[in-house]
Design a protein around this motif. Structure first.
Motif: not given
Lengths: 1058, 178
Positions: A347, A350-351, A354, A430, A433, B51, B57, B61, B72
């Motif tokens: 988690s 992933t942040r 970004d 993941y 991404s 997530p 989901a 996007r 969320s």
């Protein structure tokens, strides 16, 4: 027989290990019986058991009437069970809901606090607009209840009422506000109001500005961190509307940040400062700098703190919010943020990812990408089997298991949080991404940050190996490909990127070709695609294209061709296979087209062998289920057969002593099919700038006589079938050794055997025109060709002759001619449209123009030249086009999201139309919306009328229901269903209309994108008329013209509307 | 606001499901199992935020607006054998939600004295009662431990789990045939 109570049910469940399902079925049957008895105790017990089983997915909607019965019991213990059952089991379509209304009213007005609380907590779960309307008055009186617990629950319940019935707020809000402003009110009631206001706040922030002083007071008074957090959240939506708030808020917020021991409050302060735009508002002042520094330092501290991944997670969330406004500040902390991409927690990673995408520059790009790659490499993929066992997303219910680990269950749950030990492999999404991010980072701004393309190509090849096994694309569903769009897998993206680099960066084309080769080579496949599924195979189609297009740069052409035509290639997905098929002749050509070396028998053997292998590969594919593959296979198969014929009949140097010319078909004709203009990247917006030709009339039929022609062709077909069956069989049974050759039409290959000069005089083969004739000759030859072609296709209904008038009559042999021309078409390579294009414009000029155009936009980065997108002049228009495109996309997306409301979503959009600022203090903000106000008013009137009517109907229904109950308690009235449906239909209809409109817009937008990309010559520059887009391979047939034009027409009408 | 509260054990067996919107039973079960799949795969060192599961989901996007009615955030906490899950929208503070779960568990602990999973299995009604004191219709109404406990007690006596339940199935003695 004894009834079970809830304990016995649970205990029984635990005792019947392995046979839970039977036990449950038995229990359900018992419940069914018990729930119908007259004994309320038994009913309540049965309901409680049903509620317990409902938790495991056993539907209890059938018991809704019994729920109601238990709810209406006089005993609180029964009520408690009944209300719980209502909360857990009532659905929007529960019929008895309307019967519950009076009961709720009655219980709400009762004296027992516990009962009132029960009703208040139940209403939010079952309320409908009609019910809201009738409960409103009763709820409002509860606002004045002596118990704070009742008051706070009433306030929250009113909020939920307002969500389905916005009118609620009109009478309720003034009272709620009064309570909020009352300083003597119980703090927990105030806190509840703040929670509600925070929920309402973001919908209509302007209505809550008058409350700011009181909220500010509550914030500074402190004491309740939860409430403080909510107030800060609310303020962050208010500050953009009232800049003066910023000055006022800054001191208390900074002091909280500096002093509070509660991390959640500290974080929300920082977050509020960021989200409320306070940082921007005070930028430049001393205070502002201090606040910014304070916030960012706190965030940084949260990132580096040991052992609390939660803080890292939220800090990264906050950082992400300021990247757009304060990129420089975030960049200062890139060191700690970069650390987070290697965090053990996905988690957090992933942040961080970004954020990192926005932080790359030419210096750190390689380092970051290498780190991510290392992550992918070292993590190992999730084995497919493990996925299968873990995938519990199948919608069958969870069966309650008999629990065997009682010791565990007696473990006190206050104990420190514990978790399982081993770290799982990276999940596929993941992985995907990460790969997407790498591509995004590298290709950013047309490779602005890329220094080393050789390295990049290496990375791309590496990424192919790391692609997760895909499920979406790469299937054999060729039929679906046309209908529903396949989801492009990440491997496709990698392939596109490879292709992009190969096209844009000339300097590394050899490397790109080598990379493509390494991907294609059959013996390396195991190593390249270790994934169990067809994970990385999406890249093959791009690789095949590169190998074909830049075949001359391939390190080992022979090996590539061998891999392309390897038997296993035939099992690739159709899309990839089509790309393979296109690449095969290109690679083949590079191997055989050498003109200078003499045609020795060794070379001949070699060539025929190659051809034989290609033919061997192509032959079975002519029956491939995918039409695209089939078409290409048929085309190239015949071409190869021709080549084979030519190669075997050409005299070798041994026979002719000295230099022998290789067959012209191999050296000239086939290569000319694949060489042409350089492929250049074309900007997506360029297409839109191509002006419509003035003389384009899409309403005019291309051939007014088409209907008759088709009819005749059909008739002919039946004639043909009966009379000339032998011809058909001859046609199909002709040996594949050579093409079917008829008497009066010698194959072109024959003509090629003759010395070129004599061939020119007698035949229409124009292969040498470019090289040997002067322009005058050429023009004459062209005219001659046209005449000849017209003659040849005189009777062909599918050949559209510009000179022929509409009343063309066709002979009975039309179909015969079709067949014949299908046979003979490839004899006249000249008739293939690609060649025709070349006849009309001098190729030298084109090449130059094609090379010159991108030069102006090329970005020089060290030694790499990156070709930018080609587009037409007129930047302003481009912007406009872009925004309209975006706007369209957004509206489509909005439509989609409106249509597909998120599962758990409680829609509060109804509130946004309702102004709360009717009273004097907040009147100013409501003024400017006078126009919309009218609209709101009208709608409200309509709604009221509607609800009144519904109420009336419901009352009547209730009476009828009661009458019926006396006779048949379980009956579900049919009349009621009709009424309810009607009401629903009205709403649905409205919604649908809107959706359809939006949907159409979306379709048009899509269609627009799909339109073939073209570009037109500009004044001054001699530009080519048709630039083939990369990937969209040439050789298009003329047949789709009809459909294409239709599409264009649709688009024109759309633009008029817009 | 809070969209749902779920409690399940290490095997994914639900102990409490509370959805603040009306949802089909089958969909509830699916969501439950999706979240369990996500949560079960988390290593111990992970943070407490999940997530979004596939069911929740966002379809596109583009939902980039700061606030939204759509859930969320999925927050979870793991205590001994139980997972506590909160699904919420962006108006809730992630760290504060973690504290909220803590308050919930502490309240249960007060009521049951050294609460364990067995207590919750047999007294799932109390589990609902405690939640009702804290959250009404998805909005938090009380965060104070004392007041929550007080509120639940006002509704009536909180039963302790049956005696000797640890040897379940063997000691049905005094309960049998009641």
């Amino acid at each position: 027989m004894f009834e079970k109570d809830i304990y016995q049910l649970i205990r029984g469940l635990r005792a019947h290990k392995g046979a839970e399902r039977d036990y449950i079925n038995q229990a359900l049957a018992e419940c069914r019986r018990e729930v119908r008895t007259t004994d309320l105790d038994a009913k309540a017990t049965a309901l409680l058991k049903l509620v317990y089983l409902e938790m495991f997915g056993h539907d209890m909607s059938w018991a809704s009437f019994n729920v109601l019965e238990v709810m209406s019991s006089a005993k609180f213990n029964h009520k408690r069970v009944g209300y719980l059952a209502a909360v857990q089991s009532f659905r929007p379509d529960t019929e008895v809901l309307m019967l519950a209304e009076n009961l709720l009213k009655k219980d709400l007005g009762g004296a027992d606090k516990a009962t009132i609380a029960l009703v208040l907590t139940t209403i939010p779960h079952v309320v409908s607009p009609a019910m809201a309307n009738s409960l409103l008055a009763d709820l409002l009186t509860r606002l004045g209840h002596s118990s704070p617990a009742i008051r706070k629950k009433t306030i929250v319940t009113l909020y939920r009422l307002a969500l389905v019935y916005p009118e609620t707020l009109r009478p309720a809000w003034p009272k709620i506000k009064e309570i909020l402003l009352d300083e003597d009110e119980d703090p927990s009631v105030t806190a509840a109001i703040v929670n509600v206001v925070c929920e309402l706040g973001w919908r209509r922030p302007q209505d809550f500005l008058p409350l700011a002083p009181r909220l500010f007071e509550l914030l500074t008074a402190g004491g309740n961190n939860w409430m403080a957090i909510k107030i800060i959240k609310l303020f962050s939506t208010l500050t953009p509307l009232e800049p003066r708030l910023v000055k006022k808020l800054l001191p208390p917020l900074t002091s909280i940040i500096k002093t509070t021991p509660a991390m959640s409050l500290l974080y929300e302060c920082v977050n509020g400062i960021i989200q409320g735009g306070i940082m921007e508002a005070v930028e430049g002042t001393m205070e502002g700098d201090e606040v910014a520094r304070l916030c960012v330092n706190k965030l940084r501290a949260m990132l580096v703190v040991e052992g609390d991944p939660n803080l890292r997670f939220v800090a990264l969330l906050a950082f992400a919010k300021i990247t757009s406004s304060h990129a420089d500040i975030v960049a200062q902390h890139s060191d700690v943020i970069l650390e987070c991409i290697d965090d053990p927690d996905i988690s957090v990673r992933t942040r961080a990812l970004d954020l990192v995408v926005g932080m790359i520059n030419a210096n750190n790009l390689q380092q970051i990408v290498e780190r991510l790659l290392k992550q992918l490499r070292s993590a190992g993929k999730a084995p497919a089997t493990a996925d299968a066992t873990q995938d519990r997303g199948i919608p069958h219910g969870i069966e309650p298991l008999a629990d065997d680990d009682d010791e565990d269950m007696q473990k006190t749950i206050r104990a420190k949080e514990t978790k399982s030990a081993q770290a799982p492999p990276l999940p596929d999404d993941y992985r995907t991404s990460v790969i997407e991010r790498i591509l995004e980072m590298c290709s950013r701004e047309t490779y602005a940050h890329m220094n080393d393309f050789e390295w990049y190509i290496g990375v791309l090849v590496e990424l192919v190996k790391q692609c997760p096994a895909s499920t979406g694309s790469g299937t054999f569903g060729s039929h679906h490909a046309g209908v529903g769009k396949e989801i492009p897998s990440v491997a496709d993206a990698v392939g596109d990127e490879l292709l992009n680099v190969a096209v844009r960066v000339k300097a590394v084309r050899p490397e790109a070709a080598a990379a493509a080769q390494s991907l294609l080579l059959f013996d390396q496949r195991e190593q390249m695609f270790p994934a169990a599924g067809s994970g990385g195979q999406g890249v093959l189609s791009a690789a095949a294209f590169i190998a074909g297009e830049y075949a001359t740069l391939l390190p080992s052409v022979e090996a590539v061709l061998a891999s392309l035509v390897h038997a296993s290639s035939a099992h690739l997905p159709p899309q990839t296979l089509a790309s393979y098929l296109q690449a095969v002749p290109k690679v083949f050509t590079t191997m055989t087209s050498d003109q200078r070396t003499t045609w020795t028998s060794a070379r001949r053997t070699n060539t025929t062998l190659l051809i034989a292998r290609v033919i061997h590969f192509l032959e079975p594919l002519t029956l491939h289920p995918s039409l695209e593959v089939q078409e290409r296979a048929v085309e190239y198969l015949d071409l190869m057969r021709l080549a084979s014929e030519a190669a075997s009949s050409q005299p070798t140097s041994e026979q002719s002593d000295g230099y022998a010319e290789p067959p012209l078909l191999l050296t000239q004709a086939i290569p000319s099919l694949f060489t042409g203009m350089e492929l250049n990247p074309v900007a997506a917006a360029a297409l839109r700038k191509v002006p419509l030709p003035a003389d384009l009339n899409l309403d005019e039929p291309i051939n007014s006589n088409l209907q008759t022609l088709l009819q005749q062709a059909e008739d002919d077909a039946s004639d043909f079938a009966s009379g000339q069956a032998d011809e058909v069989s001859r046609f199909y049974n002709e040996k594949p050794s050579a093409v079917a050759v008829t008497q009066h039409q010698r194959p072109a290959a024959d003509s090629l055997l003759d010395p070129p000069s004599s061939a020119l005089a007698t035949r229409s083969s124009s292969y040498q025109h470019d090289a040997e004739t002067d322009p005058l000759d050429r023009a004459a030859a062209k005219a001659r060709q046209r005449a000849e072609r017209r003659e040849r296709y005189k009777d062909d209904p599918y050949y559209i002759d510009p000179d022929r008038d509409g009343s063309g009559t066709s002979t009975p042999t039309a179909l015969h001619n079709i067949l014949r021309s299908a046979n003979g078409e490839e004899l006249d390579v000249d008739a293939i449209p690609v060649m025709e294009l070349k006849l009309d414009a001098p190729p030298e000029g084109e090449r130059k123009a094609g090379g010159r155009a991108p030069v102006a936009k090329k970005k020089a980065k060290r030694r790499f030249e990156i070709a930018g997108d080609e587009t037409l002049e007129g930047g302003g228009e481009d912007e406009g086009a872009k925004t309209t495109a975006n706007g369209g996309g957004a509206s489509v997306a909005a439509a989609v999201s409106r249509a597909k409301k998120s599962l758990l979503e409680v829609d509060s959009s109804g509130l946004s139309a309702l102004s709360l600022s009717d009273d004097a203090s907040g009147a100013a903000s409501g003024r400017n919306t006078a126009a919309s106000h009218l609209d709101v008013e009208r709608r409200r009137a309509e709604e009221e009328e509607m609800t009144r009517a519904i109420k009336e109907v419901e009352r009547l229904r209730l009476e009828m229901q009661r009458a019926q109950e006396r006779i048949q308690p379980m009956g579900v009235p049919e009349e009621g269903t009709v009424v309810r449906r009607k009401k629903k239909k009205v709403k649905k209809g409205e919604g649908l209309e809107g959706d359809v409109d939006e949907g159409e817009g979306g379709e048009v937008a899509k269609r627009r994108k799909k339109k073939k990309k073209r570009r037109e010559g500009e004044v001054g520059e001699t530009q080519q008329t048709d630039e083939v887009v990369v990937g969209g391979e040439g050789g298009e047939a003329e047949t789709p013209a009809n459909t294409k034009r239709k599409k264009k027409k649709r688009q024109v009408t759309f633009e008029e509307e817009a | 606001m809070i969209n749902a509260v779920l409690v399940f054990n290490n095997n994914g067996q639900p102990r409490l499901t509370k959805f603040y919107t009306q949802l089909d039973t089958a969909v509830q079960q699916r969501l439950l199992s999706e979240i369990f799949t996500l949560v079960a795969a988390r290593p111990p060192s992970s943070c407490n935020f999940l997530p979004l599961p596939p069911l929740l989901a966002p379809s596109s996007r583009t939902a980039s607006t700061e606030h939204n009615d759509a859930p969320s955030l999925v927050t979870y906490r793991h205590y001994a054998t139980l997972y506590f899950i909160l699904i919420s929208t962006s108006t809730e503070s992630p760290l504060a939600l973690l504290d909220l779960v803590q308050v919930y568990v502490e309240a249960l602990d007060r009521l049951f004295e050294n609460v364990c999973e067995l207590d919750l299995i047999f007294n799932f009604e109390t589990l609902h009662a405690v939640l009702a004191e804290m959250i009404v219709g998805g909005v938090v109404v009380e965060t104070g431990l004392e007041k929550v406990v007080e509120g639940v007690r006002a509704r009536g006596r909180v039963a302790k789990r049956p005696v000797n339940e640890s040897r379940a199935g063997l000691s049905q003695g005094i309960w049998a045939g009641r």
